[in-house]
Write a protein that holds these residues in place. Structure first.
Motif, PDB file in Angstrom:
ATOM      1  N   GLY A   1       0.824  -1.195   0.000  1.00 43.16           N
ATOM      2  CA  GLY A   1       0.000   0.000   0.000  1.00 43.16           C
ATOM      3  C   GLY A   1       0.857   1.243   0.000  1.00 43.16           C
ATOM      4  N   ARG A   2       0.196   2.358   0.292  1.00 44.89           N
ATOM      5  CA  ARG A   2       0.931   3.621   0.394  1.00 44.89           C
ATOM      6  C   ARG A   2       0.355   4.413   1.554  1.00 44.89           C
ATOM      7  NH1 ARG A   2      -1.146   8.429  -1.532  1.00 44.89           N
ATOM      8  NH2 ARG A   2      -3.258   8.269  -2.290  1.00 44.89           N
ATOM      9  N   ILE A   3       1.200   5.244   2.143  1.00 49.99           N
ATOM     10  CA  ILE A   3       0.729   6.086   3.241  1.00 49.99           C
ATOM     11  C   ILE A   3      -0.205   7.135   2.653  1.00 49.99           C
ATOM     12  CG2 ILE A   3       1.368   7.738   5.043  1.00 49.99           C
ATOM     13  CD1 ILE A   3       4.000   6.179   5.362  1.00 49.99           C
TER      14      ILE A   3
ATOM     15  N   ARG B   1      -9.828   1.846  -2.470  1.00 45.04           N
ATOM     16  CA  ARG B   1     -10.890   2.438  -1.647  1.00 45.04           C
ATOM     17  C   ARG B   1     -10.864   1.919  -0.215  1.00 45.04           C
ATOM     18  NH1 ARG B   1     -16.434   1.874  -4.298  1.00 45.04           N
ATOM     19  NH2 ARG B   1     -15.733  -0.266  -4.333  1.00 45.04           N
ATOM     20  N   ILE B   2      -9.981   0.952   0.052  1.00 45.22           N
ATOM     21  CA  ILE B   2      -9.857   0.382   1.389  1.00 45.22           C
ATOM     22  C   ILE B   2      -8.648   1.012   2.062  1.00 45.22           C
ATOM     23  CG2 ILE B   2      -9.497  -1.717   2.749  1.00 45.22           C
ATOM     24  CD1 ILE B   2     -12.200  -1.697   1.315  1.00 45.22           C
ATOM     25  N   ARG B   3      -8.871   1.537   3.262  1.00 47.64           N
ATOM     26  CA  ARG B   3      -7.799   2.170   4.028  1.00 47.64           C
ATOM     27  C   ARG B   3      -7.778   1.590   5.430  1.00 47.64           C
ATOM     28  NH1 ARG B   3      -9.972   7.154   1.254  1.00 47.64           N
ATOM     29  NH2 ARG B   3      -8.712   7.207  -0.637  1.00 47.64           N
ATOM     30  N   LEU B   4      -6.583   1.251   5.879  1.00 47.31           N
ATOM     31  CA  LEU B   4      -6.396   0.671   7.200  1.00 47.31           C
ATOM     32  C   LEU B   4      -5.540   1.596   8.055  1.00 47.31           C
ATOM     33  CD1 LEU B   4      -5.542  -2.998   6.159  1.00 47.31           C
ATOM     34  CD2 LEU B   4      -7.773  -2.062   6.742  1.00 47.31           C
ATOM     35  N   VAL B   5      -5.792   1.612   9.337  1.00 49.20           N
ATOM     36  CA  VAL B   5      -5.025   2.432  10.276  1.00 49.20           C
ATOM     37  C   VAL B   5      -4.030   1.530  10.984  1.00 49.20           C
ATOM     38  CG1 VAL B   5      -5.169   3.882  12.331  1.00 49.20           C
ATOM     39  CG2 VAL B   5      -6.952   4.010  10.577  1.00 49.20           C
ATOM     40  N   GLY B   6      -2.831   2.023  11.192  1.00 51.04           N
ATOM     41  CA  GLY B   6      -1.805   1.249  11.895  1.00 51.04           C
ATOM     42  C   GLY B   6      -0.631   2.130  12.245  1.00 51.04           C
ATOM     43  N   ASN B   7       0.524   1.494  12.364  1.00 52.52           N
ATOM     44  CA  ASN B   7       1.753   2.218  12.700  1.00 52.52           C
ATOM     45  C   ASN B   7       2.845   1.803  11.735  1.00 52.52           C
ATOM     46  OD1 ASN B   7       0.444   1.297  15.583  1.00 52.52           O
ATOM     47  ND2 ASN B   7       1.016   3.446  15.525  1.00 52.52           N
TER      48      ASN B   7
ATOM     49  N   VAL C   1       4.470   1.099   1.383  1.00 52.66           N
ATOM     50  CA  VAL C   1       4.625   0.297   2.590  1.00 52.66           C
ATOM     51  C   VAL C   1       4.186  -1.139   2.333  1.00 52.66           C
ATOM     52  CG1 VAL C   1       4.402   2.246   4.197  1.00 52.66           C
ATOM     53  CG2 VAL C   1       2.341   1.035   3.434  1.00 52.66           C
ATOM     54  N   GLN C   2       4.612  -2.027   3.218  1.00 50.95           N
ATOM     55  CA  GLN C   2       4.272  -3.443   3.167  1.00 50.95           C
ATOM     56  C   GLN C   2       3.806  -3.847   4.554  1.00 50.95           C
ATOM     57  OE1 GLN C   2       4.512  -5.782   0.503  1.00 50.95           O
ATOM     58  NE2 GLN C   2       3.487  -7.121   1.951  1.00 50.95           N
ATOM     59  N   VAL C   3       2.748  -4.668   4.616  1.00 52.08           N
ATOM     60  CA  VAL C   3       2.223  -5.114   5.898  1.00 52.08           C
ATOM     61  C   VAL C   3       3.166  -6.125   6.547  1.00 52.08           C
ATOM     62  CG1 VAL C   3       0.830  -7.075   5.085  1.00 52.08           C
ATOM     63  CG2 VAL C   3       0.093  -5.781   7.101  1.00 52.08           C
TER      64      VAL C   3
ATOM     65  N   VAL D   1      -3.228   3.702   5.690  1.00 51.77           N
ATOM     66  CA  VAL D   1      -2.656   3.066   4.506  1.00 51.77           C
ATOM     67  C   VAL D   1      -3.759   2.766   3.503  1.00 51.77           C
ATOM     68  CG1 VAL D   1      -1.467   1.015   3.628  1.00 51.77           C
ATOM     69  CG2 VAL D   1      -0.748   2.063   5.796  1.00 51.77           C
ATOM     70  N   GLU D   2      -3.552   3.222   2.280  1.00 54.22           N
ATOM     71  CA  GLU D   2      -4.432   2.887   1.169  1.00 54.22           C
ATOM     72  C   GLU D   2      -3.849   1.639   0.504  1.00 54.22           C
ATOM     73  OE1 GLU D   2      -6.181   5.740  -2.036  1.00 54.22           O
ATOM     74  OE2 GLU D   2      -4.178   5.119  -2.692  1.00 54.22           O
ATOM     75  N   LEU D   3      -4.638   0.573   0.436  1.00 55.99           N
ATOM     76  CA  LEU D   3      -4.141  -0.687  -0.126  1.00 55.99           C
ATOM     77  C   LEU D   3      -3.921  -0.577  -1.633  1.00 55.99           C
ATOM     78  CD1 LEU D   3      -6.271  -3.325   1.817  1.00 55.99           C
ATOM     79  CD2 LEU D   3      -3.984  -2.447   2.347  1.00 55.99           C
ATOM     80  N   ALA D   4      -2.813  -1.133  -2.107  1.00 51.39           N
ATOM     81  CA  ALA D   4      -2.473  -1.070  -3.534  1.00 51.39           C
ATOM     82  C   ALA D   4      -3.488  -1.805  -4.389  1.00 51.39           C
ATOM     83  CB  ALA D   4      -1.074  -1.649  -3.761  1.00 51.39           C
ATOM     84  N   ASP D   5      -3.971  -2.956  -3.916  1.00 54.10           N
ATOM     85  CA  ASP D   5      -4.903  -3.730  -4.724  1.00 54.10           C
ATOM     86  C   ASP D   5      -6.357  -3.462  -4.373  1.00 54.10           C
ATOM     87  OD1 ASP D   5      -4.139  -4.969  -2.359  1.00 54.10           O
ATOM     88  OD2 ASP D   5      -3.734  -6.910  -3.252  1.00 54.10           O
TER      89      ASP D   5
END
Length: 149
Positions: A66-68, A100-106, A129-131, A93-97
């Motif tokens: 994804g990307r920040i 429209r899905i965004r996840l919150v993290g660190n 970024v990579q999970v 983080v906006e997922l590359a694939d």
């Protein structure tokens, strides 16, 4: 392994709809709920598709890239366990694939690294970024590391 430092950190409380997300995370997989009828992805997980109203769902494996999309450095941290790790980041983080899905993290230097392991000046909108996954207080959570070129 949980310790006194991580016991005070916030951890998710899975509900019936989101439980599979956490079960997959515990296996080191990032999966997003998808409607089995129309195929639309949805996050956070919920029982009914907002697009076609189907109650049938499946869990689609994501690449974990994804990307920040956004970030913040909380000032001041609200809980003592987080104050010890300041300055730390919270990123969206906006997922590359699934843009429209965004996840919150660190953003961290390594899966089990402390929340303050990445210098604030290294964060930028659009950074790839990579999970990765880390056990935090007995719950495996997704975190993010900078993708290497």
């Amino acid at each position: 392994m949980a310790d006194a430092k991580t016991d005070a950190l916030l951890t998710p409380t899975p509900d019936d709809d989101g439980a599979p997300f956490w079960e997959y995370a515990a296996r080191g997989e990032l999966r997003i709920q998808a409607c089995a009828a129309c195929g639309e992805l949805r996050f956070p997980p919920r029982p009914c598709c907002p697009h076609c109203q189907s109650f049938d769902s499946t869990w689609r494996k994501m690449s974990g890239r994804g990307r920040i999309w956004s970030y913040v450095f909380p000032h001041p941290p609200l809980l003592p366990a987080y104050a010890e790790q300041a300055p730390y980041n919270a990123i969206v983080v906006e997922l590359a694939d699934a843009p429209r899905i965004r996840l919150v993290g660190n953003l961290v230097a390594a899966p089990d690294a402390p929340l303050d392991s990445v210098a604030p000046e290294r964060l930028r909108i659009g950074a790839k970024v990579q999970v990765v996954f880390a056990d935090v207080g007995g719950v495996v959570v997704p975190r993010w590391i900078l993708e290497r070129p």
